[in-house]
Design an enzyme around this catalytic site. Structure first.
Site, mmCIF file in Angstrom:
data_model
loop_
_atom_site.group_PDB
_atom_site.id
_atom_site.type_symbol
_atom_site.label_atom_id
_atom_site.label_comp_id
_atom_site.label_asym_id
_atom_site.label_seq_id
_atom_site.Cartn_x
_atom_site.Cartn_y
_atom_site.Cartn_z
ATOM 1 N N TYR A 268 16.267 30.188 7.243
ATOM 2 C CA TYR A 268 15.159 31.049 7.668
ATOM 3 C C TYR A 268 15.199 31.286 9.167
ATOM 4 O O TYR A 268 15.390 30.355 9.944
ATOM 5 C CB TYR A 268 13.816 30.416 7.293
ATOM 6 C CG TYR A 268 13.498 30.548 5.815
ATOM 7 C CD1 TYR A 268 13.320 31.806 5.239
ATOM 8 C CD2 TYR A 268 13.387 29.425 5.009
ATOM 9 C CE1 TYR A 268 13.040 31.933 3.882
ATOM 10 C CE2 TYR A 268 13.088 29.537 3.666
ATOM 11 C CZ TYR A 268 12.915 30.796 3.104
ATOM 12 O OH TYR A 268 12.637 30.916 1.769
ATOM 13 N N LYS B 178 0.858 -1.203 0.000
ATOM 14 C CA LYS B 178 0.000 0.000 0.000
ATOM 15 C C LYS B 178 0.889 1.247 0.000
ATOM 16 O O LYS B 178 2.087 1.157 0.288
ATOM 17 C CB LYS B 178 -0.938 -0.020 1.205
ATOM 18 C CG LYS B 178 -0.255 -0.032 2.550
ATOM 19 C CD LYS B 178 -1.253 -0.343 3.655
ATOM 20 C CE LYS B 178 -0.566 -0.449 4.989
ATOM 21 N NZ LYS B 178 -1.162 0.338 6.035
ATOM 22 N N MET C 286 12.075 24.634 1.257
ATOM 23 C CA MET C 286 11.328 23.835 0.278
ATOM 24 C C MET C 286 12.249 22.949 -0.569
ATOM 25 O O MET C 286 11.980 21.775 -0.777
ATOM 26 C CB MET C 286 10.490 24.745 -0.628
ATOM 27 C CG MET C 286 9.589 23.973 -1.561
ATOM 28 S SD MET C 286 8.583 25.015 -2.619
ATOM 29 C CE MET C 286 7.348 25.617 -1.510
ATOM 30 N N ARG D 99 -10.270 0.422 15.357
ATOM 31 C CA ARG D 99 -10.101 1.262 14.175
ATOM 32 C C ARG D 99 -11.047 0.718 13.108
ATOM 33 O O ARG D 99 -12.034 1.340 12.775
ATOM 34 C CB ARG D 99 -8.627 1.198 13.741
ATOM 35 C CG ARG D 99 -8.207 2.191 12.709
ATOM 36 C CD ARG D 99 -6.736 2.092 12.393
ATOM 37 N NE ARG D 99 -6.354 0.820 11.787
ATOM 38 C CZ ARG D 99 -5.165 0.565 11.249
ATOM 39 N NH1 ARG D 99 -4.214 1.502 11.256
ATOM 40 N NH2 ARG D 99 -4.894 -0.595 10.711
HETATM 41 C C1 LIG Z 1 -3.938 -4.232 8.208
HETATM 42 C C2 LIG Z 1 -2.460 -4.117 8.163
HETATM 43 N N1 LIG Z 1 -1.705 -5.226 8.171
HETATM 44 C C3 LIG Z 1 -0.362 -5.178 8.127
HETATM 45 C C4 LIG Z 1 0.306 -3.968 8.097
HETATM 46 C C5 LIG Z 1 1.818 -3.954 8.050
HETATM 47 O O1 LIG Z 1 2.350 -3.325 9.173
HETATM 48 P P1 LIG Z 1 3.936 -3.135 9.303
HETATM 49 O O2 LIG Z 1 4.338 -2.187 8.225
HETATM 50 O O3 LIG Z 1 4.116 -2.554 10.655
HETATM 51 O O4 LIG Z 1 4.541 -4.473 9.127
HETATM 52 C C6 LIG Z 1 -0.437 -2.787 8.101
HETATM 53 C C7 LIG Z 1 0.263 -1.499 8.078
HETATM 54 O O5 LIG Z 1 -0.145 -0.482 8.503
HETATM 55 C C8 LIG Z 1 -1.854 -2.863 8.138
HETATM 56 O O6 LIG Z 1 -2.607 -1.758 8.132
#
Ligand SMILES: Cc1ncc(COP(=O)(O)O)c(C=O)c1O
Length: 364
Positions: free
Chosen positions: A261, A35, A309, A135
């Site tokens: 700055y 992701k 920047m 969550r």
């Molecule tokens: C549902 C879920 N599984 C696994 C992971 C992987 O976590 P990590 O990067 O700490 O291994 C994440 C990361 O945020 C997650 O949201």
């Protein structure tokens, strides 16, 4: 190629880290987290590099899943792609079915919608339980109900059960093992069990071997950071991303002179300042304090003055051979992103995912 600001991405390091996941969780299948564009490393590069080493990939958004599927199909790579918790509607369900994407179902409403939606091709779902993070995920009752609804549907190819630990970095196993048990006990009580279980992120893979279950979900450890900071040296991970920029200018400053700055950094004695071609518009944190480490030709130096920047300034008074054009490592090989993160009040995850599009990517 003219380079001022770039990241180098090491396939060898990525594969080494995936091997380490396998070594730590030898019985589990691996769902590699790609992701947020592979934690900023390039989702399709990661997937192309690892598709023979892992059993699947996970992303957060439908657009990420569709893009990854298109890129992999072009390269004739078939791989499981799981879309993590998102909002589910008819269009999302159709897209998952048409593009062959697994879907995480994290609430009962989505399960009901899915149960009532015939699909052109059956899909695999991962039912998510809330075990303490609060969550996403269903309560015990909702989870059982969603499961009963979906396990009888002809358009559901298979069901996995999953959750996410809230405190896996805590090496005291008490809470994590309780959370693990909540899912495994519920799962084994449901009709048709056993179902494949998935809970472990990187911290749990490293720190909680009793909680690996059937599918582990490594993210940050694939990219070279150990969130527990406890991995044995024999299992050390390698940084995949090294963020570099060149020295653009050098100047001597006198005691009392300020730099950057608001002249935040002020020279206490004669000093030499290098101006480096990286700033917050490249993804280097603006709030990096004076003293945040960098490497100049492999030797430590530190931020001196507010990051702007496109530029940042570093104190190289102790490195008299520094010249314009020298390479500065902002994090990566030789300087852990987690260390830079500690100075900046953040974590490697945020540093990696904030590298911006104007930074050149050099895939090694
Ligand atoms: C549902 C879920 N599984 C696994 C992971 C992987 O976590 P990590 O990067 O700490 O291994 C994440 C990361 O945020 C997650 O949201």
């Amino acid at each position: 190629m003219h380079k001022t600001t770039w990241v180098e991405l090491s396939r060898e390091a990525l594969r080494h880290n995936a091997n380490m996941v396998r070594r730590l969780a030898p019985k589990a299948a691996i769902l590699a987290m790609v992701k947020a564009n592979g934690y900023g490393h390039g989702a399709s590069w990661v997937a192309e590099s690892l598709h023979q080493q892992v059993e699947g990939f996970a992303v957060a958004r439908l657009s990420e899943a569709q893009q990854l599927r298109a890129r992999l199909t072009k390269k004739h790579i078939q791989a499981r792609i799981v879309q993590l918790g998102t909002s589910v509607d008819g269009a999302v369900l159709q897209a998952c079915s048409v593009h062959g994407l697994d879907l995480v179902i994290h609430d009962l409403e989505s399960a009901k919608l899915l149960a009532a939606s015939p699909l052109p091709r059956p899909i695999t779902v991962w039912l998510k339980m809330n075990v303490g993070m609060n969550r996403l995920g269903m309560s015990t009752e909702e989870f059982a109900q969603a499961h009963q609804l979906l396990c009888v549907q002809p358009h559901i190819a298979s069901i996995h059960h999953m959750s996410h630990f809230s405190d896996a970095e805590d090496l005291d196993p008490t809470l994590t093992e309780q959370q693990s048990l909540r899912l495994s006990e519920l799962s084994s009580s449901l009709s048709g069990s056993p179902y494949p279980l998935s809970m472990a992120n990187s911290a749990a893979i490293i720190g909680h071997p009793n909680c690996h279950h059937d599918w582990v979900r490594p993210g940050i450890m694939l990219y070279g950071d150990d969130p527990t900071q406890r991995l044995h040296a024999a299992n050390a991970l390698k940084p995949v991303m090294t963020f570099k920029a060149t020295v653009l200018a050098l100047r001597d400053v006198a005691p009392g002179d300020g730099v950057g700055y608001n002249r935040r950094w002020q020279a206490k004695s004669n000093a030499r300042i290098a101006t480096v071609a990286a700033g917050y518009a490249d993804g280097y944190p603006r709030h990096a304090p004076d003293g945040t480490p960098v490497l100049v030709n492999g030797q430590r130096a530190s931020v001196a003055g507010r990051v702007s920047m496109d530029l940042m300034t570093i104190d190289v008074s102790h490195l008299p051979h520094t010249t314009v054009g020298d390479e500065v490592t902002l994090w990566g090989e030789g300087l852990a992103a987690s260390e830079v993160g500690r100075y900046c009040g953040t974590i490697s995850y945020e540093l990696f995912t904030r590298i911006t599009s104007r930074v050149d990517r050099i895939y090694l």
